[in-house]
Design a protein around this motif. Structure first.
Motif, mmCIF file in Angstrom:
data_model
loop_
_atom_site.group_PDB
_atom_site.id
_atom_site.type_symbol
_atom_site.label_atom_id
_atom_site.label_comp_id
_atom_site.label_asym_id
_atom_site.label_seq_id
_atom_site.Cartn_x
_atom_site.Cartn_y
_atom_site.Cartn_z
ATOM 1 N N UNK A 232 4.458 6.251 -13.126
ATOM 2 C CA UNK A 232 4.208 7.406 -11.935
ATOM 3 C C UNK A 232 3.107 6.815 -11.338
ATOM 4 N N UNK A 233 2.457 5.897 -11.798
ATOM 5 C CA UNK A 233 1.251 5.550 -11.005
ATOM 6 C C UNK A 233 1.702 4.025 -10.309
ATOM 7 N N UNK A 234 1.005 4.044 -9.147
ATOM 8 C CA UNK A 234 1.259 2.848 -8.409
ATOM 9 C C UNK A 234 -0.121 2.168 -7.689
ATOM 10 N N UNK A 235 -0.436 0.838 -8.043
ATOM 11 C CA UNK A 235 0.409 0.137 -9.096
ATOM 12 C C UNK A 235 0.278 0.459 -10.464
ATOM 13 N N UNK A 236 0.874 -0.051 -11.446
ATOM 14 C CA UNK A 236 0.762 0.085 -12.816
ATOM 15 C C UNK A 236 0.732 -0.918 -13.539
ATOM 16 N N UNK A 237 -0.192 -2.067 -13.219
ATOM 17 C CA UNK A 237 -0.101 -3.328 -13.954
ATOM 18 C C UNK A 237 -0.728 -3.198 -15.409
ATOM 19 N N UNK A 238 -1.305 -2.413 -15.701
ATOM 20 C CA UNK A 238 -2.014 -1.871 -16.885
ATOM 21 C C UNK A 238 -0.975 -2.041 -17.867
ATOM 22 N N UNK A 239 0.424 -1.474 -17.531
ATOM 23 C CA UNK A 239 1.451 -1.338 -18.647
ATOM 24 C C UNK A 239 2.039 -2.929 -18.805
ATOM 25 N N UNK A 240 2.121 -3.832 -17.894
ATOM 26 C CA UNK A 240 2.729 -4.899 -18.142
ATOM 27 C C UNK A 240 1.502 -5.496 -19.345
ATOM 28 N N UNK A 241 0.328 -5.414 -19.078
ATOM 29 C CA UNK A 241 -0.745 -5.986 -20.172
ATOM 30 C C UNK A 241 -0.393 -5.260 -21.241
ATOM 31 N N UNK A 242 -0.262 -3.918 -21.540
ATOM 32 C CA UNK A 242 0.087 -3.392 -22.604
ATOM 33 C C UNK A 242 1.253 -3.719 -23.478
ATOM 34 N N UNK A 243 2.298 -4.174 -22.642
ATOM 35 C CA UNK A 243 3.541 -4.610 -23.507
ATOM 36 C C UNK A 243 3.181 -5.746 -24.148
ATOM 37 N N UNK A 244 2.443 -6.914 -23.234
ATOM 38 C CA UNK A 244 1.963 -7.976 -23.848
ATOM 39 C C UNK A 244 1.339 -8.018 -25.182
ATOM 40 N N UNK A 245 0.278 -7.056 -24.983
ATOM 41 C CA UNK A 245 -0.542 -6.781 -26.161
ATOM 42 C C UNK A 245 0.289 -6.374 -27.284
ATOM 43 N N UNK A 246 1.153 -5.381 -27.035
ATOM 44 C CA UNK A 246 1.866 -4.702 -28.197
ATOM 45 C C UNK A 246 2.768 -5.654 -28.621
ATOM 46 N N UNK A 247 3.584 -6.662 -27.986
ATOM 47 C CA UNK A 247 4.428 -7.361 -28.675
ATOM 48 C C UNK A 247 3.574 -8.413 -29.357
#
Lengths: 425, 425
Positions: free
Chosen positions: B344-359
């Motif tokens: 819901x945030x724009x932009x939401x780059x932090x989510x991509x970082x989260x996904x890389x970290x979690x992966x």
């Protein structure tokens, strides 16, 4: 037109694809507009603008850029043009009203996105809209989920600055919007290198208010029982308002209104007495989306008002012109824009009040509540709108449509039945 | 169960309709959960909770109300439970994860609304969810178009208080969110008649942090190559976290973690070595939505992490426990919640970082990017998520689904092919 092709080529447009659009638009315009009887003479100006919509105005914008001026592309009636013009820049609307651009948008956006957003993004990415090529920067806003996320995709291709519109209308939200307008001013100043002074902002407020006053005058003519202009013609004027030079637009629209007011005095109506008067409410109808007006007005009724962004939401309410400091002016701008009742706010009771008021002012016989497919905001709010109208005994027809022609026959059947029902009352 | 029926009847529920749900849920739970092999013994607690999900906890909430306490229903991980518990009230999740409730929602909402919202509204209006009947007030938020407008419909039936979540993450937005939390505190104080003191808020911060610490410990166990718990079991624990008493939930989850950590030391895994490890990203999976986990884990792979609201977005990051005034505590709460990276945030780059970290942390072999149909936010953001994963060489499968079973076979085919591809790498 040879000059246009060179301009489009210089703009890096996809000429081959764009030609396909240029081939169909004149026919569509002819079918919808030129077939109307008894049109006001002053419609000639708007005919010319539409006939060369990707030529005349783009050339002016490029001329402005050659002199060092900047052009900002905007998508929404909440973005205050005043601040942009005050920095000696030009604000312009962008393409987004044709199915032609939708497939390009669907390459990157969910299919379940409203056609307006898909068309806008497609027009940019497919390089088939000169306005999208010309604008130095786009100003987005957080009015809906679809647009909010579309900016992120567009911003990979071109500079996009996003304003965070509050989602409610409490006193503190008006303040938050004033802060966002101040931040926009800072951004525009930095990008243009021009300072927004109180004097320049006052002039820009007057410039945009004059445009609003001209549209208000036009819409006032539509309140008359002697209806001097069709809804289809009024719609295209509303659509052109987003693109045209504001001073010239106000001048030409006032000239048209001179003619319309004379027609009212002379009893010259474009429709027979007793023709049922329809108001459209809901999502915007961007150029060249004339589908619904055309269907209504070839089904024996006439459109007298649009409670839409391409309609009353665009021009109602003026910015207070008496403020003398930039801070006070921005406050006045924030207050004016926060009076727009968009379904993006929660709650949005003011919109129901608007619709009741407009139905009365425009002597409306029936309302068609229009939703562009996948616009969740207006679709959900339609529940309240349609219920309120029914409770008040105002006939209402809810319609969902997109930019394709595939539902035209079905829409015609439903709208004809609605008009027939109104006629039998 | 006879007691339950009396309670449901007293709550004004539609018993006949609710019975239909009660008939299918045990079978579904048995098929998905009890058929698993080598489950941790401490899963017994969660089995019991799910088996009587409309009985045990609702009875506790009613008991709380009988003593004069209030119950607040919430829909979203952005609503700070801390403030509610600090006023001696209870926050609870609400029903929204079953197709059973969707038709009720479609009576008032557009069909093109995500199933989570339609199910929530349907559960309320059809009177088939005890939590919806019990809650004295609902706390909504402006996280998406669909929910924002759904509150307006719900508020005709029950008190709804809406928090305006900023749409960006600039410094001033964190401040705006702190202001919204202060306004929520004022509202909760007024509604409960209880003052939120620094002492009580500190205790509530500790209470909710303890729940987060327990979930973090559970998820840490899932990072192990010796995988002591299935994704399906971990999911239901995440789902129950929204409803259960926070202190008991933390206690029982820590007890489970004792067992899981012992399993890791003993080398006891629920899957054979080399089983491909899947992370799900995207929209939340509300109870009893176990469809995807069940398909993945009966297709030869295992789910090790959910980058979802029912997953890491719920428990990652703690509220700073060292603050001593209500103002500072609210600031700390605002900062913690604004670290959640929602589309819901724009932009939401932090989510991509989260996904890389979690992966990396969860040693993920492949990602399934899940979108609940008509969630425009996560769907659009999926464009960036899936592109980023592909660029990084992480296999990713994008999936759109709803609550019906009609796509189960198609999903199984696609997910099996994805797992097969991972196995052949």
């Amino acid at each position: 037109m040879a000059d246009n092709r060179k301009m489009w080529s210089d703009l890096g447009m996809n000429l081959e694809l764009h030609d396909q659009l240029c081939e169909v638009l004149p026919q569509a315009f002819g079918d919808v507009f030129l077939s109307q009887e008894n049109r006001p003479e002053a419609m000639d100006y708007y005919n010319m603008v539409v006939a060369d919509i990707h030529g005349i105005r783009p050339a002016e914008l490029i001329e402005h850029q050659k002199k060092g001026g900047k052009v900002f592309g905007t998508f929404c009636v909440y973005v205050p043009d005043e601040v942009i013009f005050a920095a000696d820049a030009i604000a312009t609307g962008l393409c987004g009203g044709s199915q032609f651009w939708v497939p390009g948008g669907e390459k990157v956006l969910p299919v379940n996105t409203c056609p307006l957003i898909k068309a806008s993004v497609g027009a940019r990415l497919d390089r088939t809209c000169p306005f999208f090529r010309i604008a130095d920067m786009y100003i987005g806003e957080t009015t809906c989920d679809g647009k909010k996320k579309a900016w992120e995709i567009l911003s990979e291709d071109v500079p996009v600055y996003v304003m965070d519109l509050p989602q409610m209308k409490r006193a503190k939200d008006v303040q938050a919007w004033a802060e966002e307008i101040t931040a926009l001013k800072d951004q525009v100043e930095e990008f243009t290198g021009n300072k927004v002074t109180a004097e320049k902002l006052a002039a820009a407020i007057k410039l945009i208010n004059d445009k609003r006053r001209a549209l208000d005058r036009l819409y006032n003519c539509r309140k008359s029982e002697v209806l001097p202009i069709s809804g289809t013609d009024a719609l295209v004027i509303s659509q052109i308002a987003f693109y045209d030079d504001p001073a010239r637009f106000a001048q030409m629209t006032n000239k048209l209104c001179d003619e319309l007011e004379q027609r009212i005095r002379d009893g010259v109506s474009v429709v027979p007495a007793g023709t049922k008067r329809i108001m459209l409410t809901g999502t915007p109808l961007a150029i060249p989306n004339w589908k619904l007006h055309n269907i209504v007005e070839t089904s024996g009724a006439v459109v007298v008002c649009e409670e839409m962004c391409t309609g009353t939401r665009y021009f109602e309410n003026l910015v207070d012109e008496t403020k003398e400091t930039v801070e006070d002016q921005i406050q006045a701008i924030a207050e004016r824009y926060m009076k727009i009742n968009c379904a993006c706010f929660t709650p949005n009771h003011g919109r129901i009040d608007d619709i009741f008021r407009l139905a009365k002012e425009y002597k409306v016989d029936g309302i068609i509540d229009v939703n562009l497919k996948f616009c969740n905001l207006y679709d959900t709010e339609g529940y309240f709108v349609e219920r309120a109208m029914k409770e008040a005994g105002i006939p209402v027809l809810g319609i969902e449509t997109d930019y394709t022609d595939s539902d035209a026959q079905q829409l015609r059947t439903r709208i004809s039945a609605f008009v027939e029902m109104l006629n039998s009352k």
